[in-house]
Scaffold this motif. Structure first.
Motif, short mmCIF file in Angstrom:
data_model
loop_
_atom_site.label_atom_id
_atom_site.label_comp_id
_atom_site.label_asym_id
_atom_site.label_seq_id
_atom_site.Cartn_x
_atom_site.Cartn_y
_atom_site.Cartn_z
N ASN A 308 0.97 -1.50 -0.23
CA ASN A 308 0.29 0.22 0.06
C ASN A 308 1.06 1.44 -0.34
N ILE A 309 0.33 1.99 -0.33
CA ILE A 309 1.31 3.33 -0.47
C ILE A 309 0.35 4.56 -0.88
N ALA A 310 0.85 6.10 -0.56
CA ALA A 310 -0.03 6.35 0.26
C ALA A 310 0.55 8.22 0.02
N ASN A 311 0.01 9.23 -0.29
CA ASN A 311 0.69 10.25 -0.61
C ASN A 311 1.49 10.51 -1.37
N ILE A 312 1.22 10.02 -3.15
CA ILE A 312 2.13 9.93 -4.28
C ILE A 312 2.08 11.32 -4.58
N ARG A 313 3.44 11.56 -5.27
CA ARG A 313 3.82 12.72 -6.78
C ARG A 313 4.15 11.34 -7.98
N LYS A 314 3.05 12.32 -8.83
CA LYS A 314 3.00 11.13 -9.64
C LYS A 314 3.73 12.16 -10.62
N GLN A 315 4.79 11.43 -11.87
CA GLN A 315 5.93 11.55 -12.58
C GLN A 315 5.38 11.15 -13.90
N LEU A 316 4.91 12.78 -14.66
CA LEU A 316 3.85 12.03 -16.11
C LEU A 316 5.02 11.27 -16.71
N PHE A 317 4.14 10.25 -17.81
CA PHE A 317 4.86 9.80 -18.44
C PHE A 317 5.35 10.54 -19.89
N LYS A 318 6.57 10.47 -20.30
CA LYS A 318 7.21 10.99 -21.34
C LYS A 318 6.11 10.91 -22.61
N GLY A 319 6.01 9.78 -22.85
CA GLY A 319 5.17 10.05 -24.06
C GLY A 319 5.35 8.50 -25.20
N PHE A 320 5.21 8.13 -25.96
CA PHE A 320 6.17 6.77 -26.46
C PHE A 320 6.54 7.50 -27.80
N ASN A 321 7.91 6.46 -28.43
CA ASN A 321 8.55 6.50 -28.91
C ASN A 321 8.24 6.19 -30.23
N ALA A 322 7.91 7.16 -31.35
CA ALA A 322 7.17 7.39 -32.34
C ALA A 322 7.30 6.41 -32.92
N GLY A 323 8.06 5.61 -32.89
CA GLY A 323 8.13 4.24 -34.36
C GLY A 323 7.95 3.02 -33.52
N ALA A 324 6.57 3.10 -32.28
CA ALA A 324 5.98 2.93 -31.53
C ALA A 324 4.30 3.15 -31.25
N LEU A 325 4.02 4.31 -32.31
CA LEU A 325 2.83 5.02 -32.81
C LEU A 325 1.95 4.55 -33.46
N PHE A 326 3.14 4.44 -34.89
CA PHE A 326 2.83 4.37 -35.97
C PHE A 326 3.50 2.80 -36.99
N CYS A 327 2.16 2.52 -38.32
CA CYS A 327 2.52 1.96 -38.80
C CYS A 327 4.36 1.99 -38.92
N TYR A 328 4.82 0.34 -38.73
CA TYR A 328 6.53 0.76 -39.53
C TYR A 328 6.67 0.80 -41.28
N THR A 329 7.46 1.93 -41.17
CA THR A 329 7.92 2.05 -42.54
C THR A 329 9.73 2.90 -42.41
N ASP A 330 9.59 2.35 -43.99
CA ASP A 330 11.11 2.73 -43.55
C ASP A 330 12.29 3.34 -44.65
N ASP A 331 11.36 4.13 -45.19
CA ASP A 331 11.41 4.91 -46.72
C ASP A 331 10.36 5.20 -47.91
N PHE A 332 10.42 6.11 -48.91
CA PHE A 332 9.54 6.29 -49.40
C PHE A 332 9.80 6.59 -50.96
N VAL A 333 9.53 5.03 -51.52
CA VAL A 333 9.86 5.28 -53.21
C VAL A 333 8.79 4.86 -54.30
N ASP A 334 8.92 6.13 -54.87
CA ASP A 334 7.56 6.49 -55.81
C ASP A 334 8.01 5.99 -57.78
#
Length: 773
Positions: A308-334
């Motif tokens: 049991n823990i109490a009187n908490i200070r919470k450090q907010l998450f800095k956010g996900f790595n951008a590569g873990a948020l979107f479909c993986y792509t490694d280049d763009f060739v047309d």
């Protein structure tokens, strides 16, 4: 626990069926691309949709391949089976529009009336792969192998873009079909080595994939087959698809990856045959609550195999790595019409998230990652419902910033953005500013987080309780019922700035706040001490004993409001030199600085130790050279010289650390003698206004003669004290002198085991001021 960003991609192969012919009522060339008549809709739908359904089942679902968009998410599985540190749901774009595609070759008569069509069902069928983005993340997880058992990957059910209950609506040109997928084309026929037409993870249209799959490398690009016309099979509306994307909240297990198996190479997740058929019967991923935030409690208390823990200070998450948020792509060739490649390369992506919480406007930023210059960034997620805005910072040859709103997810504990299948528009070229670390900390003063049983690394949402409106100062267990017939109903007490609350066991096995049982305020969380059937804590009134629902002050008898300065007693040096033996050198040394401060001041920074063996409470203050001792059997207080610095939690032993870092056991002692310094309170002999002369005083008790020396002091105003008489034993007699209104007796020496002091007797003569002498 350490973050382990993982990217997910799709490896796609294009499959087509053999051609089959359908018949329909004649349509003129001018009406060829108009909506079918009702009769043609029914007629063509009956010939086509059965084959489409069969294609989806046999080529996609039964073979563990994906033809519709879906979400993928992963979490750590701990040693007890709990799932924590959930990733963001990543929208995998196996198709953004209707799938599969039905190509059409139309045949007309001499009068340009079309009644026949050769059709093929074509599908871009994808397998899911993954790779850890940073090698150092795997190394960090290696240190947690005894806690983290595996990384488990979950997927949602497919988000259907195809309406199985609809009807085919007409023929379309392939250029009007807006569907695309984000994948790596693995079965192209024209350049198997990828030397000219590179095999990339990037955005593709179904027409491009079809051409590169069935083209003839010996012929020029202009002669390769293409999807000229398509049959428009029934399609779900954009609102329906968006609603399914917004509401997706159930994720089903497809793979458990051991930490030893994690790597930074693209690895296909093998999904067995018929596994997707029974996907809805697989294990479902539980939702996450702030497990990426760092919790810093000011008070912890283990009880009943839970932390049991109490009187908490919470450090907010800095956010996900951008590569873990979107479909993986490694280049763009047309490609140009002549087949030459136009390579756009990769750029750096970074995602900033703005959060309104605890009266602050906080901006956090995840790590950057290189993705394709045209990476599809249509879905975002941050695990905090207070997030309201996101910025996608795209840094390359030209820098762009995309600003999008976030809204609370209806079923997940987070905020999301989905604006449709088209890429968002840039809003400028500015760089968002991340909040400093100190501003990312929010206060959670009135909540108790209770961990999973035998797992201090997982705090489920059912174990979070709100206690009053103030700050929680401490938690302690109680093993006695609050009222008759309710044994064990309230196992915990929570001490807060608005009273002491009782917690009861909830239906889930956690705790829930019930009611405040007293408004007494604990002034020092270190003083909260658990006993067999009660809890002790310090207040401005004194030391309170909480037993059941009854609160009693046990320190009224020693609650001195004024300090006692021992060195201020006259001729105290004389007492040290003459009466303190060699065995009492420590007492003699401390007499120079031993000041008895007011009791409430002493309690403000005190701690307590429960001696279970001898049933006594030791109240000590690390800043003071003395401690109070309370005997539970006799309800009497005493004092000892003390240099305890901290209590060691070790039931049933009573262990403590002294100022020299030695371990002291209060439950066992080998001492045969104890040094004694006893100073009574001022006694007035029942008549404070009358001057008195004491001529005899005898200390009573069970001890050998000479073990106790006595010194008598007198005072007329309780401020100025004077030495009256002294003795080398327990007897003071044969003396007379100046009368005093008040007296104080000091006893020094030592007592052996079995010896004790119980009382003293005195003989005195009143000196009345209204009588002649």
């Amino acid at each position: 626990m350490p973050e382990c960003p993982i990217s997910f991609g799709l490896q796609t192969e294009v499959v087509r069926t053999d051609a089959f012919t359908i018949e329909y009522d004649g349509t003129s060339y001018e009406d060829l691309f108009k909506e079918f008549t009702d009769k043609n809709k029914t007629k063509i739908t009956g010939q086509v949709l059965a084959k489409v359904n069969k294609f989806i089942a046999e080529e996609a679902t039964n073979k563990g391949r994906f033809i519709f968009p879906f979400f993928v998410r992963y979490a750590y599985r701990l040693y007890d089976g709990s799932l924590v540190m959930h990733s963001a749901p990543v929208l995998m774009i196996a198709s953004s529009g209707i799938a599969p595609t039905v190509s059409a070759e139309l045949y007309g008569k001499a009068d340009r009336t079309y009644t026949l069509a050769n059709l093929r069902i074509i599908g871009a069928l994808s397998r899911l792969d993954y790779a850890v983005i940073e090698q150092r993340s795997i190394a960090e997880l290696e240190n947690w192998k005894d806690i983290i058992r595996s990384v488990d990957i979950f997927i949602s059910a497919p988000i259907y873009t195809y309406d199985q209950n609809g009807k085919c609506s007409g023929f379309k040109k392939e250029s009007d079909m807006k569907s695309y997928c984000v994948c790596k084309h693995i079965n192209q026929n024209v350049d198997l080595q990828g030397e000219k037409y590179s095999l990339r993870y990037q955005k593709h249209t179904i027409g491009q994939l079809y051409t590169f799959t069935f083209g003839d490398p010996s012929k020029p690009l202009t002669e390769w087959p293409s999807l000229k016309y398509c049959l428009a099979i029934p399609e779900r509306s954009a609102d329906e698809v968006s609603g399914d994307i917004r509401d997706a909240s159930r994720f089903f297990l497809i793979k458990s990856v051991k930490i030893d198996e994690l790597n930074c190479k693209r690895t296909v997740i093998d999904i067995g045959k018929d596994y997707l058929q029974s996907l809805l019967n697989r294990e479902v991923l539980t939702d996450d609550y702030d497990s990426h935030d760092i919790l810093v409690p000011k008070y912890t208390f283990p009880y009943n195999s839970r932390l049991n823990i109490a009187n908490i200070r919470k450090q907010l998450f800095k956010g996900f790595n951008a590569g873990a948020l979107f479909c993986y792509t490694d280049d763009f060739v047309d490609y140009n019409n002549d087949g030459t490649a136009i390579q756009q390369g990769t750029v750096s992506f970074k995602v900033y998230v703005a959060i309104k919480q605890d009266g602050k406007d906080i901006v956090v930023c995840g790590d950057s990652c290189k993705l394709s210059a045209n990476a599809s960034t249509i879905f975002l997620y941050y695990p905090n419902i207070n997030a309201y805005k996101a910025y996608i910072y795209k840094q390359g040859y030209i820098t762009y910033t995309y600003e999008v709103p976030l809204q609370p997810h209806p079923f997940l504990n987070g905020a999301y953005y989905f604006g449709g299948w088209e890429d968002m528009e840039p809003t400028g070229a500015y760089t968002p500013v991340e909040s400093p670390m100190a501003d990312r900390i929010v206060e959670v003063p009135n909540k108790i987080y209770t961990s999973q049983v035998n797992n201090p690394f997982f705090f489920p949402t059912t174990g979070i309780n709100t206690i009053g409106t103030g700050k929680i100062l401490g938690i302690c267990a109680a093993v006695k019922a609050l009222s008759q017939g309710q044994f064990g109903q309230f196992p915990l007490y929570a001490f807060s700035t608005d009273g002491v609350w009782a917690l009861e066991v909830s239906s889930t096995g956690g705790y829930s706040a019930k009611q405040p049982i007293t408004r007494e305020i604990c002034i020092n969380s270190e003083s909260i001490t658990q006993m067999d059937s009660a809890v002790l804590f310090a207040t401005n009134r004194g030391i309170m004993l909480l037993s059941g629902s009854q609160v009693t002050c046990i320190s009224d008898s020693i609650n001195n409001p004024t300090p006692l300065l021992i060195p201020s007693l006259p001729k105290i040096e004389y007492v040290k030199e003459v009466y303190i033996s060699e065995r009492s050198k420590m007492q003699a040394k401390l007499l120079d600085s031993l000041d008895i401060i007011p009791f409430v001041e002493y309690l403000s920074s005190c701690s307590m130790l429960f001696d279970y063996t001898h049933q006594r409470i030791v109240v000590y203050n690390p800043e003071q050279a003395y401690a109070y001792v309370y005997a539970l059997k006799t309800h009497q207080w005493g004092m000892i010289l003390c240099n305890i610095s901290a209590t060691v939690n070790s039931y049933p032993e009573s262990l403590a650390m002294d100022a020299d870092a030695n371990l002291v056991n209060f439950s066992a002692t080998e001492a045969t003698k104890s040094a004694v310094l006893l100073i009574t309170r001022a006694f007035k002999l029942d008549n404070p206004d009358v001057l008195k002369t004491i001529d005899t005083l005898i200390v009573r008790g069970t001890f050998r003669r000479g073990h106790i020396k006595t010194v008598l002091y007198g005072s007329k105003n309780l401020f100025d004290w004077h030495l009256v008489s002294d003795s080398s034993d327990q007897y003071l007699r044969g003396f007379r002198g100046t009368p005093y209104r008040f007296f104080c007796l000091v006893m020094v020496g030592y007592l052996e085991n079995g010896e004790s002091i119980s009382s003293f007797s005195t003989q005195y003569t009143p000196r009345y001021t209204n009588r002649l002498r």
